[in-house]
Design a protein around this motif. Structure first.
Motif, short mmCIF file in Angstrom:
data_model
loop_
_atom_site.label_atom_id
_atom_site.label_comp_id
_atom_site.label_asym_id
_atom_site.label_seq_id
_atom_site.Cartn_x
_atom_site.Cartn_y
_atom_site.Cartn_z
N THR A 105 0.83 -1.21 0.00
CA THR A 105 0.00 0.00 0.00
C THR A 105 0.86 1.25 0.00
N PHE A 106 0.48 2.21 -0.85
CA PHE A 106 1.12 3.52 -0.93
C PHE A 106 0.03 4.56 -0.69
N ASN A 107 0.12 5.34 0.39
CA ASN A 107 -0.91 6.31 0.74
C ASN A 107 -0.56 7.68 0.17
N TYR A 108 -1.40 8.13 -0.75
CA TYR A 108 -1.20 9.41 -1.44
C TYR A 108 -2.15 10.46 -0.86
N THR A 109 -1.59 11.58 -0.42
CA THR A 109 -2.38 12.70 0.08
C THR A 109 -2.46 13.77 -0.99
N VAL A 110 -3.66 14.12 -1.42
CA VAL A 110 -3.84 15.12 -2.47
C VAL A 110 -3.28 16.46 -1.99
N ALA A 111 -2.43 17.06 -2.81
CA ALA A 111 -1.81 18.34 -2.46
C ALA A 111 -2.33 19.44 -3.37
N SER A 112 -2.18 20.68 -2.92
CA SER A 112 -2.61 21.83 -3.70
C SER A 112 -1.91 21.84 -5.05
N GLY A 113 -2.67 22.02 -6.11
CA GLY A 113 -2.13 22.06 -7.46
C GLY A 113 -2.21 20.75 -8.20
N HIS A 114 -2.47 19.65 -7.50
CA HIS A 114 -2.57 18.34 -8.16
C HIS A 114 -3.92 18.22 -8.86
N VAL A 115 -3.89 17.74 -10.09
CA VAL A 115 -5.14 17.54 -10.85
C VAL A 115 -5.03 16.27 -11.67
N SER A 116 -6.13 15.56 -11.80
CA SER A 116 -6.21 14.40 -12.69
C SER A 116 -7.68 14.05 -12.89
N SER A 117 -8.06 13.85 -14.14
CA SER A 117 -9.45 13.47 -14.44
C SER A 117 -9.66 11.97 -14.23
N ASP A 118 -8.57 11.20 -14.18
CA ASP A 118 -8.63 9.75 -13.93
C ASP A 118 -7.26 9.33 -13.42
N LEU A 119 -7.10 9.32 -12.11
CA LEU A 119 -5.78 9.14 -11.49
C LEU A 119 -5.11 7.85 -11.94
N ASP A 120 -3.83 7.98 -12.35
CA ASP A 120 -3.03 6.83 -12.74
C ASP A 120 -1.58 7.13 -12.41
N TYR A 121 -0.74 6.09 -12.44
CA TYR A 121 0.69 6.33 -12.28
C TYR A 121 1.23 6.89 -13.60
N LYS A 122 2.48 7.39 -13.55
CA LYS A 122 3.02 8.13 -14.69
C LYS A 122 3.46 7.24 -15.84
N ALA A 123 4.12 6.10 -15.53
CA ALA A 123 4.69 5.25 -16.58
C ALA A 123 4.83 3.82 -16.08
N THR A 124 5.22 2.93 -16.97
CA THR A 124 5.43 1.53 -16.57
C THR A 124 6.57 1.40 -15.57
N SER A 125 7.44 2.41 -15.52
CA SER A 125 8.60 2.40 -14.61
C SER A 125 8.36 3.23 -13.35
N SER A 126 7.10 3.53 -13.04
CA SER A 126 6.81 4.45 -11.93
C SER A 126 7.00 3.86 -10.54
N LEU A 127 7.13 2.54 -10.44
CA LEU A 127 7.43 1.92 -9.15
C LEU A 127 8.95 1.82 -9.03
#
Length: 233
Positions: A105-127
């Motif tokens: 589990t990775f707990n993500y806290t939404v921060a000011s300025g963050h936006v996403s219409s459908d949250l996903d990781y950035k790339a296949t190498s994001s871990l």
């Protein structure tokens, strides 16, 4: 070549081997077999990325629990990280829990300025290990490759999480700041950068520059306050 992590037993017929005098080896029979298990050489792989947090729009300060499931139990050392696509600034989320099981589990806290219409990781190498380790019980390092963002088993496909971390700002006001000669029956009109709804608290109108020289305190839910899209009167 033996198959990975597989149990084997060996039986040898009594007639299989003879010495120089023709004496047959006694044999290894059903009752007396040689047993062994081959080494585990298969690396754990990522099966799926999802979230235990309910779908919907998340605001600044909300916590989204992102879970990464592996093909077998893994043990974690250090603090691996997951990079999320959150607009102009990406979120780098630290590992939180799950060592010893199949799901981290990775707990993500939404921060000011963050936006996403459908949250996903950035790339296949994001871990990334971030100087830590993710290994199975045999010591095999996990393969960290994720499904392509938006593909089957990705966070974006498995969940419908919208991140709205842009705070509304005041675009203009009437009367304008510093205005003079304002009509005694004039309304105060506030125009924001985006659509707003009533929250909590009061609108405090003070006399002069003293913020505590109260003239009137109006709860935002009062009938005196009307909201239309991004305009508050």
């Amino acid at each position: 070549t033996f198959a990975s992590s597989t149990a084997y037993n060996v039986q040898i017929a009594a007639t299989a081997f003879d010495d120089a005098s023709g004496n047959s080896y006694a044999g290894i029979t059903n009752a007396t077999t040689l047993n062994f298990t081959s080494a585990d050489v298969v690396a754990p792989t990522v099966s799926s990325v999802t979230s235990s947090t309910g779908n919907g729009t998340k605001k600044v300060g909300d916590v989204i629990a992102i879970t990464i499931t592996f093909s077998e139990n893994v043990t974690v050392s250090g603090t691996p990280q997951l990079t999320l696509e959150t607009g102009s600034s990406d979120a780098v989320v630290n590992y939180s829990s799950g060592s010893g099981g199949t799901t981290l589990t990775f707990n993500y806290t939404v921060a000011s300025g963050h936006v996403s219409s459908d949250l996903d990781y950035k790339a296949t190498s994001s871990l990334a290990l971030n100087s830590g380790t993710i290994r199975d019980a045999a010591g095999n390092n996990a393969t960290l490759t994720l499904a392509s963002p938006g593909a089957s088993n990705s966070l974006g496909v498995n969940k419908a999480l919208v991140v709205e971390g842009v705070l509304p700002t005041l675009s203009s006001s009437s009367p304008a700041d510093g205005a003079t000669g304002v009509g005694v029956n004039a309304n105060i009109v506030l125009t924001f950068s985006e659509t707003v709804v009533a929250g909590s608290g009061n609108i405090l109108i003070s006399i002069g520059s003293n913020p505590y020289g109260g003239f009137e305190s109006i709860p935002v839910g009062n009938a005196k306050v009307s909201i239309s899209s991004n305009v508050v009167t």
